[in-house]
Enzyme design. Structure first.
Site, PDB file in Angstrom:
ATOM      1  N   PHE A  22      11.599  41.769  61.336  1.00 39.68           N
ATOM      2  CA  PHE A  22      12.547  42.836  61.051  1.00 39.68           C
ATOM      3  C   PHE A  22      13.985  42.328  60.878  1.00 39.68           C
ATOM      4  CE2 PHE A  22       9.150  44.534  63.806  1.00 39.68           C
ATOM      5  CZ  PHE A  22       8.533  45.353  62.869  1.00 39.68           C
ATOM      6  N   ASP A  23      14.707  43.034  60.002  1.00 41.49           N
ATOM      7  CA  ASP A  23      16.131  42.767  59.789  1.00 41.49           C
ATOM      8  C   ASP A  23      17.004  43.846  60.429  1.00 41.49           C
ATOM      9  OD1 ASP A  23      15.480  40.564  58.106  1.00 41.49           O
ATOM     10  OD2 ASP A  23      15.129  41.978  56.461  1.00 41.49           O
ATOM     11  N   VAL A  24      16.434  45.046  60.570  1.00 39.30           N
ATOM     12  CA  VAL A  24      17.194  46.195  61.074  1.00 39.30           C
ATOM     13  C   VAL A  24      16.442  46.835  62.237  1.00 39.30           C
ATOM     14  CG1 VAL A  24      18.216  48.443  60.499  1.00 39.30           C
ATOM     15  CG2 VAL A  24      18.121  46.630  58.752  1.00 39.30           C
ATOM     16  N   ARG A  56      20.638  43.691  62.111  1.00 47.16           N
ATOM     17  CA  ARG A  56      21.538  44.846  62.098  1.00 47.16           C
ATOM     18  C   ARG A  56      21.032  45.860  63.113  1.00 47.16           C
ATOM     19  NH1 ARG A  56      23.573  47.929  56.794  1.00 47.16           N
ATOM     20  NH2 ARG A  56      25.651  47.573  57.591  1.00 47.16           N
ATOM     21  N   ARG A 247      11.238  46.267  56.509  1.00 46.21           N
ATOM     22  CA  ARG A 247      11.857  45.277  57.396  1.00 46.21           C
ATOM     23  C   ARG A 247      12.684  45.964  58.488  1.00 46.21           C
ATOM     24  NH1 ARG A 247      10.570  40.166  57.765  1.00 46.21           N
ATOM     25  NH2 ARG A 247      12.746  39.631  58.236  1.00 46.21           N
TER      26      ARG A 247
END
Length: 307
Positions: A22-24, A56, A247
């Site tokens: 994951f990015d967020v 994030r 993501r």
């Protein structure tokens, strides 16, 4: 059959694999970061770790009693660095919908508010006229004159086109009576969120959904709601942050709001923590409303990740 969620607590390899997906991270607040004014142990360090890894973080809360600037003040007071643009609350989501999507023509565009100052602040920011809310004139017992004035409409503002119900710590018979009369005269029935309970001081109290239930019973209507699991809120978050849903992971403590929100929104994953409302037996039940992809005892267990 729904796959059982992956247990992360104490498993560094599984945590690393989880974080890499994951990015967020969309984080619920009450029951995940804190209970009332009690910040859970290790939260600040966990958020620092996520940001250090380039993730994030977005704070997504159904609590309508605070505006985004108010929420930022709370985060700051608890030692959590944040930007007001990282905060997405149900009061903000409601105000955006009323002003930018409903766009009711004046003059019949006033909002009768059941709720606290958070709703009022966000409506003000969006330039939406309102009444009710924290008005001290409504924090009293109903009188015989009120019954007459509500019945003939003389106590009502003819320009009210919307009733917006949120968590109201001063709910009473007079406010409910006014809201009902507006709705039966054609006002749209909206709710900031439908949470039945509010986690506070390490126990539970009535939530915004419990405040609006009398109006649901009286009108036979279900309000359009803007908090989790409403996908109107997910669409607004996606539009604002331009995130890739595949993501993105929703982190929460409540199956029927947070986890359902992430699943219905098609996010890449959901993480349930056991510091709030829902427990393991809730998603193991045959009639579980939602089952998370991952779970941990507490959010700070993610600190076991190896760098």
């Amino acid at each position: 059959m729904t796959q059982s969620p992956k247990y992360l607590t104490g498993d560094s390899a599984a945590i690393n694999e989880f974080l890499d997906k994951f990015d967020v991270f969309l984080l619920d607040c009450d029951g995940v970061l804190w209970s009332g004014d009690h910040l859970f142990e290790g939260i600040i360090e966990t958020l620092e770790m996520l940001r250090a890894r380039g993730k994030r973080v977005v704070f997504v809360t159904n609590n309508s009693t605070k505006s985004r600037p108010d929420y930022q003040k709370k985060l700051t007071a608890l030692g959590i660095p944040s930007d007001v643009e990282e905060i997405f609350a149900s009061a903000y989501s409601s105000a955006i919908y009323i002003s930018r999507i409903m766009k009711l023509p004046a003059p019949k565009n006033k909002v009768f508010v059941i709720g606290e100052s958070g709703i009022e602040s966000e409506l003000l920011t969006e330039g939406v006229p309102f009444l009710g809310g924290t008005d001290p004139a409504l924090r009293r017992d109903i009188t015989p004159e009120d019954f007459s004035g509500l019945a003939d409409g003389s106590l009502l503002d003819p320009d009210v086109g919307i009733v917006l119900a949120g968590l109201d710590f001063h709910i009473n018979y007079l406010k409910l009576s006014m809201a009902y009369q507006y709705i039966r005269r054609g006002a749209k029935f909206l709710a900031t969120n439908l949470d039945s309970t509010l986690p506070m001081s390490q126990t539970f109290f009535p939530g915004a959904g419990s405040i609006s239930i009398p109006l649901v019973n009286m009108t036979g209507q279900t309000p359009l709601a803007f908090g989790k699991p409403s996908q109107a809120m997910m669409d607004a978050i996606e539009g604002k942050f331009k995130l890739d849903r595949a993501r993105t992971c929703m982190v929460g403590d409540r199956l029927n709001t947070d986890i359902q929100f992430g699943i219905e929104g098609g996010l890449g994953g959901t993480l349930a923590v056991l510091t709030g409302v829902s427990k393991k037996e809730h998603w193991e039940a045959a009639d579980a409303v939602a089952v998370p992809a991952y779970y941990a005892d507490k959010l700070s267990d993610l600190r076991a990740a190896t760098s």
